[in-house]
Design an enzyme around this catalytic site. Structure first.
Site, short mmCIF file in Angstrom:
data_model
loop_
_atom_site.label_atom_id
_atom_site.label_comp_id
_atom_site.label_asym_id
_atom_site.label_seq_id
_atom_site.Cartn_x
_atom_site.Cartn_y
_atom_site.Cartn_z
N ASP A 118 2.77 2.59 0.33
CA ASP A 118 3.17 1.22 0.29
C ASP A 118 2.23 0.09 -0.11
OD1 ASP A 118 5.06 -1.15 1.46
OD2 ASP A 118 3.40 -1.21 2.83
N ASP A 140 -2.57 1.12 3.07
CA ASP A 140 -2.35 2.35 4.19
C ASP A 140 -1.58 3.32 3.31
OD1 ASP A 140 0.27 1.50 4.04
OD2 ASP A 140 0.24 0.50 6.09
N TYR A 166 8.23 -4.49 8.25
CA TYR A 166 9.21 -4.83 7.29
C TYR A 166 10.37 -5.24 8.00
CZ TYR A 166 5.78 -3.81 3.49
OH TYR A 166 4.66 -3.66 2.82
N GLU A 222 -5.27 -7.14 0.82
CA GLU A 222 -4.23 -5.97 0.80
C GLU A 222 -3.45 -6.01 -0.13
OE1 GLU A 222 -2.23 -2.83 3.40
OE2 GLU A 222 -2.33 -4.87 4.36
#
Length: 524
Positions: A102, A105, A254, A497
């Site tokens: 994703d 991670d 999410y 990120e």
């Protein structure tokens, strides 16, 4: 006497003419103020000259999908990546080894991954010829199929869809390379009892869109994708319920704010893929008033598909649907009007322009992953601009002022250029592009040397002040704060990120800007 009368009459007419001239001049000035080059621009032909900076950026951006691949890698081009997660799904008898990690991670979240596949498909459908001209079509197709292969396997029966691989709580207790993961990777699924309309509908949208991408490349694969898409949509619509309610754990990562937007989005893609009028009726006559939020502009994202649906259905209104009824046409018109409201909110000089911008000119909605919204909005803007050009639509009205396709394209260019380094930090937020880009991307695989045997506890690499030993080429980091600043720290995941769904929008944006050409009036 006669001369005097003639002079008075002449003077009177002269006054009238002067006043008339002033009125005309004022009207012309007013029109010029309200109109931004409103002449009808020519329809672009085949792809023209390549804009090198966007071609280079597109090449870089597409590499992030290679960085994010899970499973047994084929023709691996990333020297520090290897096979990983080969047993994903094995405990349930399904092969979920492929797909994309994703973000920084090692989770595979089905909701944003499916959205990534949908947007990447859309980008290829609109700009595949431009990608090909820039020699980037094959990498885009490769990335898409890596995800759709996963999505096919994740849908083993009509009413079952695997929506997650890995336990986010366990996953986030480790800092390790994907090739060396030892933590348990349970799988999560939705079905008739554990419902998840939004993720099922998004996956249906992804498969419907991808079926059109692969139609002329591999018709058997295309047909398989479309079959899955239709079954998933029926499942999503029949067994309604939010996956955030069914699977509370996802709320921290999410969380879905609703599923009706995904139902409209999926039905829109299925209409394009099949030409079946029942899908068009579903989004216009049956559910438009209730679900579409006509007239209210929104931000396009992995969670909210309304703006994307409005632009996608504007395509139908621009280029025609021969068999549509008056009621369906009225619905399409409402989608297009709302898409125009979205565009008006983006244009910086528009009376309805959003004030949510940085001093450097970037659309700025959220401090976490701040580039998500400007990139997605800019992709929609360049797509809508090209719909206007191809249909010879000269202008869009924003509270009485008019703007052209060129104005929309200029907005999209401004956001792309900001991302690529034309910003107060003079930094490219696309890793690997330019000479000054973030060095401490929040990304496990990039942060740990290939020969380090960390096990689960490689935390020293998270807190290290050194640059990442491996470059996550193509990563679009989260982005700047509202004051245009960026803190290049690996532990600053809010800003540093990257995510695959942002990369899909960026690929679409850059593909639209790399050159100019007319868009196809039909995807099929």
């Amino acid at each position: 006497m006669g001369a005097s009368k003639y002079t008075k009459g002449c003077t009177g007419w002269l006054i009238v003419l002067v006043v008339a001239a002033l009125v005309v001049t004022a009207a012309v000035v007013a029109i010029r103020k309200k109109t931004h080059h409103a002449e009808v621009l020519p329809v672009p032909g085949p792809p023209g000259a390549i804009t090198q900076k966007y071609a280079e950026a597109l090449s870089v951006a597409l590499q992030f999908f290679q960085v994010q691949k899970s499973g047994k890698l084929v023709n691996n081009k990333i020297s520090w990546r290897g096979n990983s997660a080969l047993d994903d799904g094995k405990e349930d008898g399904v092969d979920l080894s492929k797909g994309m990690y994703d973000a920084g991670d090692h989770m595979k979240f089905g909701f944003p991954m499916a959205f990534t596949a949908t947007v990447l498909s859309w980008s290829i459908l609109e700009y595949g010829d431009q990608m090909k001209a820039a020699k980037q079509l094959n990498p885009a197709l490769d990335a898409l199929q890596w995800m759709t292969d996963y999505l096919i396997n994740a849908h083993p029966s009509d009413d079952v869809l695997y929506v997650q691989v890995g336990d986010p709580d366990l996953d986030h207790k480790c800092w390790d390379r994907p090739e060396e993961m030892t933590e348990k990777r349970p799988v999560t699924k939705i079905d008739k009892k554990t419902r998840g309309t939004e993720v099922a509908a998004e996956t249906a949208a992804a498969m419907a869109a991808a079926s059109m991408v692969f139609k002329t490349i591999n018709s058997t694969y295309s047909d398989l994708l479309l079959q899955h898409a239709q079954k998933l949509f029926t499942f999503a619509d029949t067994y309604r319920g939010s996956y955030s309610v069914s699977i509370p754990q996802v709320q921290k990562f999410y969380n879905s704010t609703g599923y009706v937007d995904e139902l409209l989005w999926a039905a829109s893609w299925l209409y394009h893929a099949t030409g079946d009028q029942t899908y068009l009726s579903y989004v216009t006559v049956q559910n438009g008033n209730a679900y579409a939020d006509w007239g209210r502009p929104t931000w396009f994202s992995w969670d909210d598909k309304r703006a994307g649906t409005q632009v996608l259905l504007s395509r139908v209104h621009f280029f025609g649907s021969k068999e549509s009824s008056n009621a369906e046409q009225k619905g399409l018109q409402m989608y297009r009007k709302t898409a125009e409201a979205v565009m008006c909110g983006l244009l910086p000089d528009s009376p309805t322009a959003t004030k949510s911008r940085t001093d450097g000119g970037l659309i700025w909605i959220d401090q976490w992953n701040s580039l998500q919204h400007p990139v997605a909005a800019s992709f929609l803007a360049v797509v809508y601009s090209d719909y206007m050009l191809t249909s010879r639509t000269s202008e869009v009205q924003c509270n009485g002022e008019t703007y052209t396709p060129l104005d929309l394209r200029k907005f999209a260019i401004s956001q792309a250029d900001y991302i690529l380094g034309d910003n107060p930090m003079k930094m490219s937020y696309l890793v690997g592009y330019g000479s000054n880009y973030p060095q401490q991307v929040h990304h496990r695989g990039a942060s740990i040397p290939v020969n380090a045997n960390t096990g689960c506890k490689g935390w020293q690499w998270l807190t290290s002040t050194d640059p990442n030993p491996n470059v996550a080429t193509g990563a679009l980091v989260g982005g700047p704060f509202q004051n245009d600043s960026y803190i290049d720290l690996r532990n600053n995941s809010m800003q540093s990120e990257p995510s695959t769904y942002n990369s899909a929008s960026l690929v679409g944006l850059l593909s639209g800007l790399v050159t100019t050409s007319s868009v196809a009036q039909s995807f099929t």
